[in-house]
Design a protein around this motif. Structure first.
Motif, PDB file in Angstrom:
ATOM      1  N   VAL A   1      -7.159   3.857  -0.629  1.00 40.48           N
ATOM      2  CA  VAL A   1      -6.080   2.943  -0.278  1.00 40.48           C
ATOM      3  C   VAL A   1      -5.205   3.636   0.759  1.00 40.48           C
ATOM      4  N   SER A   2      -5.017   2.993   1.903  1.00 41.73           N
ATOM      5  CA  SER A   2      -4.154   3.515   2.958  1.00 41.73           C
ATOM      6  C   SER A   2      -2.851   2.709   2.943  1.00 41.73           C
ATOM      7  N   VAL A   3      -1.767   3.390   2.627  1.00 41.70           N
ATOM      8  CA  VAL A   3      -0.474   2.726   2.501  1.00 41.70           C
ATOM      9  C   VAL A   3       0.252   2.790   3.832  1.00 41.70           C
TER      10      VAL A   3
ATOM     11  N   SER B   1       3.639   2.058   6.196  1.00 43.71           N
ATOM     12  CA  SER B   1       5.093   1.895   6.096  1.00 43.71           C
ATOM     13  C   SER B   1       5.518   0.525   6.601  1.00 43.71           C
TER      14      SER B   1
ATOM     15  N   HIS C   1      -1.212  -3.036   3.982  1.00 47.71           N
ATOM     16  CA  HIS C   1      -1.933  -1.897   3.435  1.00 47.71           C
ATOM     17  C   HIS C   1      -3.432  -2.165   3.575  1.00 47.71           C
TER      18      HIS C   1
ATOM     19  N   CYS D   1      -3.868   7.727  -3.227  1.00 49.53           N
ATOM     20  CA  CYS D   1      -2.787   7.394  -4.161  1.00 49.53           C
ATOM     21  C   CYS D   1      -2.119   8.628  -4.744  1.00 49.53           C
TER      22      CYS D   1
ATOM     23  N   SER E   1       1.666   9.732  -4.349  1.00 48.88           N
ATOM     24  CA  SER E   1       2.721   8.953  -4.978  1.00 48.88           C
ATOM     25  C   SER E   1       2.534   8.786  -6.481  1.00 48.88           C
TER      26      SER E   1
ATOM     27  N   VAL F   1       7.651   2.287  -2.849  1.00 54.17           N
ATOM     28  CA  VAL F   1       6.647   2.092  -1.804  1.00 54.17           C
ATOM     29  C   VAL F   1       6.452   0.593  -1.634  1.00 54.17           C
TER      30      VAL F   1
ATOM     31  N   LEU G   1       3.274  -1.767  -3.120  1.00 53.57           N
ATOM     32  CA  LEU G   1       2.275  -1.030  -3.902  1.00 53.57           C
ATOM     33  C   LEU G   1       2.710  -1.003  -5.367  1.00 53.57           C
TER      34      LEU G   1
END
Length: 402
Positions: A178-180, A182, A186, A215, A218, A333, A336
């Motif tokens: 998973v690429s979060v 900003s 996502h 992940c 976080s 976040v 998420l």
């Protein structure tokens, strides 16, 4: 492709997806085998009283609140999809095999009553008047009229139909990372290389969360696999119903339960072991059958259908991790969320967890009140600490287990 990606299609993930769909939010559900993990083995007892354990006071309000939502939740689902979800309002009898086991039931009854759970002590004669198949050698029982049941396999089928009928999508694949972001969407990458993007992601993958890259910065969730053996048996053709109610027993201090379905199936469970062995244990199967037969002798005449073992995601305090993920700085976040670690209570807690997560995503959850208290109890970061460098440190439990 969708407004929300739900990673994981057990009962918790499916219920979350369904609640989002009911709000008009489009969903992509990603799971290689929907409802084939811990949900496949679950017995489906909706038993806030029967599941009471000592020193779990923070869990009781969650169990009671979710059980209270079940009737409305199932009614809404069945009306939408036209499929019965296997919900039964039949009560539960808590039964003791001998006087020592009865002392344990009496001690638990004190805890149940302290939590305002409706329970009633019964004699052996009174219990057998309700369930004649009970052995005359039991030492007594406690009646829990508010403890009901549902068939998790039928529930999962109804939920999948409901999610698909809403126009949402299932992707039968596992998640690699998973690429979060900003800002913007996502991105979730599957094992086959497909990239799926959405403004919000719900991580409901149970123990599979540890295999998802991206992940860890976080989330430091000390989940552990707790395996359980569970059996499915069937009444012989044309045989009369053996039980009307769920029977939860204590035999030589060990728990056992029998959950009767309307179609003649009787689920017998469940062991609890942390040996990392995914196959059913011969000793566990033998113990379950022997203990069940001691409480209900007619078990010996049932047809044996299945022995199954699955790993349930356990946490240090047996409370799930549900809520919005926070960065090492402590800031939420954006978009998420996590819902995992439900341990033995995934089916029971699914409506509450799903409603809370969908309300967080929709932005309409009150800042105070019962729901805020429930989320505080299930805070996904309660077992993490932020060290002086700002990085999320491993919990004391996780470090000591290595």
């Amino acid at each position: 492709m969708g407004d929300v990606i739900v990673v994981g299609a057990g009962v918790v993930g499916l219920t979350t997806a369904w609640e989002l769909c009911c709000r008009g939010i489009s969903v992509v559900v990603i799971d290689p085998a929907p409802a084939m993990g811990a949900s496949r083995a679950a017995a489906g007892m909706l038993a806030p009283a029967g599941e009471v354990k000592f020193q779990q006071a923070a869990l009781y309000p969650l169990m009671k609140a979710s059980a209270a939502e079940y009737s409305e939740f199932v009614g809404r689902l069945e009306a939408a999809v036209g499929i019965a979800a296997g919900y039964r309002r039949s009560e539960t009898l808590l039964v003791a095999a001998d006087r020592a086991d009865l002392a344990e039931l009496e001690a638990l009854q004190t805890v149940q009553e302290a939590q305002s759970m409706p329970v009633e002590r019964m004699s052996t004669r009174a219990a057998r008047a309700l369930e004649p198949a009970l052995s005359p050698r039991i030492s007594g029982a406690v009646r829990a009229p508010g403890d009901h049941q549902i068939d998790p396999r039928r529930l999962a089928t109804a939920l999948q139909v409901g999610v698909e009928a809403s126009g949402s999508t299932f992707v039968r694949d596992s998640v690699r990372s998973v690429s979060v972001a900003s800002r913007g969407d996502h991105s979730v990458q599957t094992a086959s290389g497909e990239a799926i993007s959405a403004p919000a992601v719900v991580l409901a993958a149970g123990l599979g969360l540890a295999d998802i890259a991206g992940c860890s910065s976080s989330l430091q969730l000390p989940l552990r696999p707790v395996y359980g053996d569970i059996l499915r048996t069937q009444l012989p053709a044309d045989a009369p119903q053996l039980l009307e109610r769920t029977v939860r027993g204590v035999v030589n201090g060990a728990p056992v339960y029998l959950v009767p379905r309307e179609d003649g199936e009787i689920v017998i469970g469940a062991t609890s072991r942390e040996d990392f062995r995914p196959a059913p244990s011969a000793g566990g199967v033998w113990r379950l059958l022997d203990d069940a037969r001691r409480l209900v002798p007619g078990v010996a005449d049932l047809e044996f259908v299945e022995a199954l073992a699955r790993a349930r995601p356990g946490t240090p305090d047996d409370l799930p991790y549900v809520g919005q993920v926070r960065a090492p700085s402590g800031e939420p976040v954006r978009g998420l969320f996590v819902s995992t670690g439900h341990f033995r209570h995934g089916v029971l807690l699914a409506p509450l967890a799903a409603r809370l997560v969908s309300s967080l995503i929709a932005g309409d959850l009150p800042a105070t009140g019962a729901d805020a208290s429930h989320l505080a109890a299930m805070d996904p970061h309660r077992h993490s600490a932020v060290d002086s460098s700002g990085a999320v440190a491993r919990s004391r439990h996780e470090r000591s287990s290595r």
